[in-house]
Structures are given as structure tokens and as C-alpha cells.
Design a protein around this motif. Structure first.
Motif, PDB file in Angstrom:
ATOM      1  N   ILE A  77      -7.480 -32.761  17.992  1.00 34.87           N
ATOM      2  CA  ILE A  77      -8.699 -31.920  17.903  1.00 34.87           C
ATOM      3  C   ILE A  77      -9.817 -32.604  17.092  1.00 34.87           C
ATOM      4  CG2 ILE A  77      -7.549 -29.706  18.311  1.00 34.87           C
ATOM      5  CD1 ILE A  77      -7.301 -29.242  15.389  1.00 34.87           C
ATOM      6  N   SER A  78      -9.532 -33.807  16.570  1.00 31.45           N
ATOM      7  CA  SER A  78     -10.557 -34.541  15.809  1.00 31.45           C
ATOM      8  C   SER A  78     -11.521 -35.236  16.784  1.00 31.45           C
ATOM      9  CB  SER A  78      -9.873 -35.591  14.924  1.00 31.45           C
ATOM     10  OG  SER A  78      -9.456 -36.689  15.723  1.00 31.45           O
ATOM     11  N   PRO A  79     -12.670 -35.696  16.291  1.00 31.43           N
ATOM     12  CA  PRO A  79     -13.622 -36.404  17.178  1.00 31.43           C
ATOM     13  C   PRO A  79     -12.996 -37.633  17.866  1.00 31.43           C
ATOM     14  CG  PRO A  79     -14.654 -35.897  15.055  1.00 31.43           C
ATOM     15  CD  PRO A  79     -13.208 -35.538  14.909  1.00 31.43           C
ATOM     16  N   ALA A  80     -12.055 -38.295  17.179  1.00 26.56           N
ATOM     17  CA  ALA A  80     -11.431 -39.495  17.757  1.00 26.56           C
ATOM     18  C   ALA A  80     -10.609 -39.177  19.002  1.00 26.56           C
ATOM     19  CB  ALA A  80     -10.531 -40.176  16.719  1.00 26.56           C
ATOM     20  N   GLY A  81     -10.287 -37.892  19.195  1.00 22.77           N
ATOM     21  CA  GLY A  81      -9.509 -37.487  20.373  1.00 22.77           C
ATOM     22  C   GLY A  81     -10.204 -37.803  21.687  1.00 22.77           C
ATOM     23  N   SER A  82     -11.525 -38.022  21.638  1.00 23.03           N
ATOM     24  CA  SER A  82     -12.285 -38.308  22.875  1.00 23.03           C
ATOM     25  C   SER A  82     -12.199 -39.762  23.314  1.00 23.03           C
ATOM     26  CB  SER A  82     -13.760 -37.939  22.691  1.00 23.03           C
ATOM     27  OG  SER A  82     -13.857 -36.578  22.301  1.00 23.03           O
ATOM     28  N   ALA A  83     -11.654 -40.641  22.455  1.00 19.93           N
ATOM     29  CA  ALA A  83     -11.522 -42.059  22.838  1.00 19.93           C
ATOM     30  C   ALA A  83     -10.548 -42.197  24.003  1.00 19.93           C
ATOM     31  CB  ALA A  83     -11.021 -42.869  21.640  1.00 19.93           C
ATOM     32  N   ARG A  84     -10.789 -43.186  24.857  1.00 22.41           N
ATOM     33  CA  ARG A  84      -9.950 -43.339  26.046  1.00 22.41           C
ATOM     34  C   ARG A  84      -8.953 -44.484  25.901  1.00 22.41           C
ATOM     35  NH1 ARG A  84     -11.139 -40.329  30.436  1.00 22.41           N
ATOM     36  NH2 ARG A  84     -13.004 -39.056  30.194  1.00 22.41           N
ATOM     37  N   VAL A  85      -7.760 -44.250  26.410  1.00 22.01           N
ATOM     38  CA  VAL A  85      -6.690 -45.254  26.367  1.00 22.01           C
ATOM     39  C   VAL A  85      -7.034 -46.390  27.332  1.00 22.01           C
ATOM     40  CG1 VAL A  85      -4.253 -45.667  26.907  1.00 22.01           C
ATOM     41  CG2 VAL A  85      -4.931 -43.560  25.739  1.00 22.01           C
ATOM     42  N   GLY A  86      -6.940 -47.628  26.833  1.00 23.54           N
ATOM     43  CA  GLY A  86      -7.177 -48.784  27.701  1.00 23.54           C
ATOM     44  C   GLY A  86      -8.627 -49.006  28.020  1.00 23.54           C
ATOM     45  N   ASP A  90     -11.887 -44.088  34.187  1.00 28.77           N
ATOM     46  CA  ASP A  90     -11.142 -43.231  35.119  1.00 28.77           C
ATOM     47  C   ASP A  90      -9.642 -43.516  35.005  1.00 28.77           C
ATOM     48  OD1 ASP A  90     -11.970 -45.729  35.952  1.00 28.77           O
ATOM     49  OD2 ASP A  90     -11.436 -45.317  38.046  1.00 28.77           O
ATOM     50  N   PRO A  91      -8.824 -42.463  35.005  1.00 29.57           N
ATOM     51  CA  PRO A  91      -7.368 -42.629  34.868  1.00 29.57           C
ATOM     52  C   PRO A  91      -6.751 -43.379  36.045  1.00 29.57           C
ATOM     53  CG  PRO A  91      -8.032 -40.346  34.484  1.00 29.57           C
ATOM     54  CD  PRO A  91      -9.217 -41.047  35.058  1.00 29.57           C
ATOM     55  N   GLU A  92      -5.682 -44.126  35.758  1.00 32.56           N
ATOM     56  CA  GLU A  92      -4.974 -44.878  36.798  1.00 32.56           C
ATOM     57  C   GLU A  92      -4.228 -43.953  37.746  1.00 32.56           C
ATOM     58  OE1 GLU A  92      -3.796 -49.372  35.491  1.00 32.56           O
ATOM     59  OE2 GLU A  92      -2.484 -47.798  34.779  1.00 32.56           O
ATOM     60  N   HIS A 171      -1.985 -52.737  22.282  1.00 33.56           N
ATOM     61  CA  HIS A 171      -1.807 -53.446  23.552  1.00 33.56           C
ATOM     62  C   HIS A 171      -3.124 -53.650  24.298  1.00 33.56           C
ATOM     63  CE1 HIS A 171       0.121 -54.933  27.114  1.00 33.56           C
ATOM     64  NE2 HIS A 171      -0.377 -53.948  27.849  1.00 33.56           N
ATOM     65  N   TYR A 172      -3.839 -52.549  24.563  1.00 37.10           N
ATOM     66  CA  TYR A 172      -5.039 -52.655  25.402  1.00 37.10           C
ATOM     67  C   TYR A 172      -6.242 -53.244  24.655  1.00 37.10           C
ATOM     68  CZ  TYR A 172      -2.337 -49.734  28.573  1.00 37.10           C
ATOM     69  OH  TYR A 172      -1.344 -49.238  29.399  1.00 37.10           O
ATOM     70  N   ILE A 347       1.465 -45.387  31.250  1.00 38.80           N
ATOM     71  CA  ILE A 347       0.991 -44.559  32.381  1.00 38.80           C
ATOM     72  C   ILE A 347      -0.290 -43.786  32.062  1.00 38.80           C
ATOM     73  CG2 ILE A 347       3.311 -44.261  33.379  1.00 38.80           C
ATOM     74  CD1 ILE A 347       3.343 -41.412  32.183  1.00 38.80           C
ATOM     75  N   SER A 348      -0.789 -43.918  30.804  1.00 38.72           N
ATOM     76  CA  SER A 348      -1.920 -43.068  30.392  1.00 38.72           C
ATOM     77  C   SER A 348      -3.268 -43.783  30.329  1.00 38.72           C
ATOM     78  CB  SER A 348      -1.620 -42.438  29.022  1.00 38.72           C
ATOM     79  OG  SER A 348      -0.473 -41.646  29.085  1.00 38.72           O
ATOM     80  N   ARG A 349      -3.368 -44.961  30.944  1.00 44.66           N
ATOM     81  CA  ARG A 349      -4.662 -45.671  30.924  1.00 44.66           C
ATOM     82  C   ARG A 349      -5.757 -44.803  31.540  1.00 44.66           C
ATOM     83  NH1 ARG A 349      -5.068 -52.002  32.194  1.00 44.66           N
ATOM     84  NH2 ARG A 349      -7.003 -51.671  31.064  1.00 44.66           N
ATOM     85  N   GLY A 350      -6.889 -44.725  30.835  1.00 44.85           N
ATOM     86  CA  GLY A 350      -8.006 -43.929  31.348  1.00 44.85           C
ATOM     87  C   GLY A 350      -7.987 -42.487  30.861  1.00 44.85           C
ATOM     88  N   ARG A 351      -6.892 -42.057  30.275  1.00 44.91           N
ATOM     89  CA  ARG A 351      -6.817 -40.697  29.696  1.00 44.91           C
ATOM     90  C   ARG A 351      -7.404 -40.729  28.280  1.00 44.91           C
ATOM     91  NH1 ARG A 351      -5.787 -37.049  33.575  1.00 44.91           N
ATOM     92  NH2 ARG A 351      -4.728 -38.196  35.205  1.00 44.91           N
TER      93      ARG A 351
END
Length: 516
Positions: A77-86, A90-92, A171-172, A347-351
């Protein structure tokens, strides 16, 4: 970047870190060899280590799971929650495929084995956090609430919330391999990435997962064999179990070899459809009102007794109860933690970080509690109305008997029992394929590990299950208990994520301009 690609190419050509391979395969050979040499010595040695771990480390495991869950939710729920994986927009994978794969990872290992039997067990043996009279209407909500405690928010959070955030960032964004050792990079720096220390860390995490995955594979063979014997009078025994193992191994090895985009997500999607169909039949044609009321009351009880159940120690509860229930499950999930997080990060790239944490630590546990209510709640209803009597079977921990007995009492009778056996088989196959894949990623340090490495690990776990079954289901049980012992070193690998999770998330958010 070039160095990174070279590293990957070398890792792939090498088919794995020799120390990791040596220690992991060495453990399997030693465990089987010692079991052949003196089966009782192995079982007794593990049992005493299991009892010691449960008694002395239980509170530490409980506290670790509680902190992981609450820090993860705060991060979501923090502002950092909006950062995207990878760093992808758009999600894979589509949302349904992505959630299906997540759901099939943990619910598989035990949700299907324990979903029918565990709530009924807590109904006929009152859990220590409650003082209701066993087997009465008052015992329904506490029984289900206790099962929710074991398979709910805390269990899922340790599998892929903070850990997955740290792995995704390393990793990413930093080009480090998807390996458990990367979790310790913020603490030890390069020393853990290049030396034997990192290889030992990876090996311990692989051994924990092998112990945790071979168990369900072996138990599935006994469960399906028992089911086919009861329903169709198939001969029960090792030959039948071996045929089931070969079939199961063929399914999940094929799935692991074809990869996440094909086999793994195909099996997961198919299984979620089947689970939804079974759930609908139980809810519509089963004791609908009873299940609705039971779920509402039990979920309320779960939330209101959350802390008393999750912080219970051996001073409040008998040692054997803590050892075989809360501590056993919590240790099992910790043992799975690093490799499941690798899978979730993969499996969560782009989320967004928020989506990833909420899917794993909130949505999946709520779906699990619904599943437990449908199967276990129906079991309680039939036990309460004297349609079935599972008291003796559950006091002997015969969960395969419980699942089949409840399944046959459900609307549809033997057809429902067959459907649940098929569902159980595919659920275990989805654990087998995802863990074969994750172990191969750890061994090779590569996102797309060599097909032969994936097949090797899948086949190895099936063979190990077969050898242990030949010795008797007791050895499978001993291996299951072993994961509780491995949870001690694995928890130390996960421990830094309590602070590196939030720092990694904020680093990702700053790099992406989400926070200043």
C-alpha cells in the motif's frame, strides 16, 4: 551486460554449478543410501531433529511469518507498490494465466491433501487456541479457522512477497541470477555471488524443496492407488503406486520441459477450470446454506483469533500438536520460500509490486480458505450429520482416507471422487513442474534452463519418491519431516528480506520515477 550474457552462456553450457549439483544430488544419494542401510536409524534421527526444531525454533518461525506478512502488506500500500517488476509496462502473462499459475503452486502441495481432512480433524479434536466441545455445532468455526491459519495469509506471504521483490530487483535491474544466493547479496556483497558460500546457500534451498516436493509426489501415488482400489477394486500395492508415479512423472516432466509459456500454464489453467467446476457442484448441490454460514463465521473467527492462533507456543499447546500442525506447516512453507519466490518473480514481469504482493499474500489465501470450506466444510457437515465417521482415520493421520470418504459423500458420489483424484494428480503435477523448473534455474543460473536439466530434476524426484515408497510410506513421511529441519538454514537466507524487501522496492520505484 556483455559479462552478464557470458555468465549466462557459461552457466547454460555447464548445465549447473558443480558444487550445487554435487551437494544436492549427494544429499539424495546419501538419504536413500542410509535408508537402505538402516531405515529405522534415518527415521528416528529425523524424528528427533524434527521434534527439537519444532520445540526450540517454532516461535522464531511464527514471528518471521507474521513480520513477513505485515511488512509485505505495508509495502503493497506504500507509494513504491506502483513500481513494475522487470521495468516492463505490459505483463508477460494474462491476469488469468498468471493467477492460475500462482494458485496451483502452493494449493497443490497440500491444499488438496489437507483440504478435506484437516478441518474435520480440528472438528473432532479441538485446537488448543479454542475451548469448544469437539464434534458440536460450536466447533465448526474454530475448526475451519484453524485450517485457514495454516494455509492462509502467513503461509502464502512467505512464498513470494518480500522475497520475490528482492529477487526481481536483483535479477531484472542488476543482472544477478535468479538464485537464492542473490537474496544475501545486500548483506554479503560479491562474496556470496562467486564463492562456495553462495553454492552452499543454493544447495540448502534446493534440498529443502526436494524434500518438500518428493513428499506430495509420493503421497499422491498412495492416495490415487487407495482411491482406485476403493472405487474400482484395482489391486493396491507398490506396483500400482509405481505405475501412478510413472504417469505423474511423465505429465510434469513434459510440462517442465515445454516451459512456463506452454506446459506449465496449460496445466495450471486446466486445473483451475476443473477446480472451479468441482467447487460449483459442491456449492450448488451440496449443503449450500451450511457452507455459506460456515465460511462467514469461520473467516470472522480466523480474523478475530488471528494473533492467538499464530502466536501460540508449546506453553499453551501440547508439544505434539504444535509439532505436527502449526510448526510443521510453517516450516514447510519457509523451506519452499526461496524457490517459490524465484518462480513468482519469473512469471510476474510487467506486474506492479502491489499486484504481485496482493495476488500472493491476499487473493490466493482467500481462494484457499474458500476451497477448504467447500471440501472440509462439507466433511464437517457429513461428520456432524453422521453420514461419515472419520474420527479413527484422522486420529491415525490417514488423510488419503479422509479425502476419498468426503469426496464419495459429496453430490455425484464416485464421479466426484474420480474428479477430485484427477484434480489432485494435476495439482501435484503443477508443483512438480514448477519446482523442477525453479531448481533448474537455480542450478544453471539461467532464466531458461536447459531442457535436459529440467527433465533430470523432474525424473530424479519421481525416482526418489519411488524408492522411498518401496521402503514404505514411513520414509516419505521422514523426508517430509526433514523439510522442518532444513527450514532453519533456509529461514536465515530469507531473514534479510524483512528489510531488503522494502529497500529493493523503493530502489525500483526511484529508478522508474515512481517516487522521488
Amino acid at each position: 551486460m556483455e559479462n552478464d550474457q557470458t555468465h549466462h552462456a557459461n552457466a547454460d553450457r555447464r548445465l549447473g554449478d558443480p558444487i550445487v549439483l554435487g551437494l544436492s544430488i549427494g544429499f539424495i544419494i546419501v538419504f536413500i543410501g542410509l535408508s537402505v542401510y538402516d531405515i529405522d536409524m534415518v527415521a528416528d534421527g529425523i524424528a528427533s531433529g524434527f521434534a527439537w526444531t519444532a520445540k526450540h525454533m517454532g516461535s522464531y518461525f511464527q514471528l518471521f511469518l507474521l513480520l513477513t506478512f505485515f511488512i509485505a502488506i505495508a509495502l503493497a500500500i506504500s507509494p513504491a507498490g506502483s513500481a513494475r517488476v522487470g521495468n516492463r509496462r505490459d505483463p508477460e502473462l494474462s491476469t488469468f494465466k498468471w493467477l492460475s499459475i500462482i494458485m496451483c503452486t502452493l494449493l497443490a502441495g497440500g491444499g488438496v491433501f489437507f483440504a478435506a481432512g484437516e478441518p474435520v480433524y480440528h472438528f473432532v479434536v479441538t485446537p488448543p487456541a479454542f475451548d469448544t466441545e469437539a464434534g458440536t455445532v460450536d466447533a465448526i468455526a474454530p475448526a475451519l479457522a484453524q485450517s485457514f491459519m495454516h494455509w492462509g495469509f502467513l503461509a502464502w506471504a512467505v512464498l513470494g512477497s518480500l522475497t520475490a521483490v528482492v529477487l526481481a530487483h536483483s535479477h531484472y535491474d542488476k543482472g544477478q541470477p535468479l538464485q537464492p544466493r542473490s537474496l544475501l547479496y545486500p548483506v554479503f556483497g560479491e562474496a556470496v555471488m562467486k564463492g562456495a558460500f553462495g553454492s552452499v546457500v543454493d544447495s540448502l534451498c534446493i534440498i529443502a524443496v526436494v524434500a518438500g516436493t518428493v513428499g506430495p509426489i509420493g503421497f499422491l501415488a498412495t492416495q490415487v492407488s487407495f482411491g482406485l482400489h476403493e472405487l474400482f477394486s484395482f489391486p493396491e500395492g507398490f506396483t500400482g503406486q509405481l505405475m501412478i508415479l510413472v504417469g505423474l512423472g511423465a505429465i510434469y516432466v513434459t510440462s517442465a520441459v515445454t516451459g512456463i509459456e506452454r506446459g506449465i500454464q496449460f496445466l495450471s489453467r486446466y486445473n483451475v477450470f476443473l477446480a472451479l467446476a468441482i467447487a460449483a457442484v459442491i456449492f450448488i448441490f451440496g449443503p449450500t446454506l451450511f457452507l455459506t454460514n460456515a465460511y462467514t463465521q469461520s473467516f470472522g473467527e480466523y480474523l478475530s483469533s488471528f494473533f492467538s492462533m499464530s502466536t501460540m507456543t508449546s506453553t499453551d499447546a501440547p508439544d505434539w500438536w504444535m509439532q505436527w500442525w502449526t510448526v510443521f506447516f510453517f516450516s514447510w512453507f519457509i523451506g519452499y520460500g526461496p524457490l517459490m519466490a524465484i518462480f513468482v518473480a519469473r512469471i510476474s514481469r510487467g506486474r506492479t509490486i502491489r499486484e504481485m504482493i496482493l495476488a500472493v499474500a491476499v487473493l490466493a489465501p482467500i481462494a484457499t480458505t474458500i476451497w477448504f470450506t467447500l471440501l472440509g466444510g462439507s466433511g464437517i457437515y457429513y461428520q456432524l450429520t453422521d453420514v461419515i465417521d472419520l474420527t479413527e482415520a484422522l486420529n491415525n493421520f490417514q488423510f488419503d482416507v479422509a479425502t476419498l470418504t468426503v469426496a464419495q459423500a459429496l453430490p455425484g458420489g464416485w464421479m466426484m471422487a474420480v474428479a477430485i483424484l484427477i484434480l489432485t494428480t494435476i495439482f501435484v503435477a503443477t508443483t512438480g513442474d514448477s519446482m523442477s523448473y525453479a531448481i533448474s534455474v537455480v542450478c544453471t543460473g539461467h532464466d531458461e534452463p536447459n531442457m535436459f536439466v529440467r527433465a533430470f530434476w523432474g525424473i530424479t524426484m519421481a525416482i526418489m519418491a519411488g524408492i522411498l515408497l518401496y521402503m514404505g510410506a514411513g520414509q516419505i513421511s521422514a523426508l517430509q519431516q526433514f523439510i522442518v529441519i532444513t527450514a532453519i538454514p533456509v529461514s536465515l537466507v530469507l531473514l534479510p528480506t524483512l528489510w531488503t524487501g522494502p529497500t529493493s522496492a523503493y530502489a525500483m520505484a526511484r529508478e522508474q520515477g515512481v517516487v522521488s
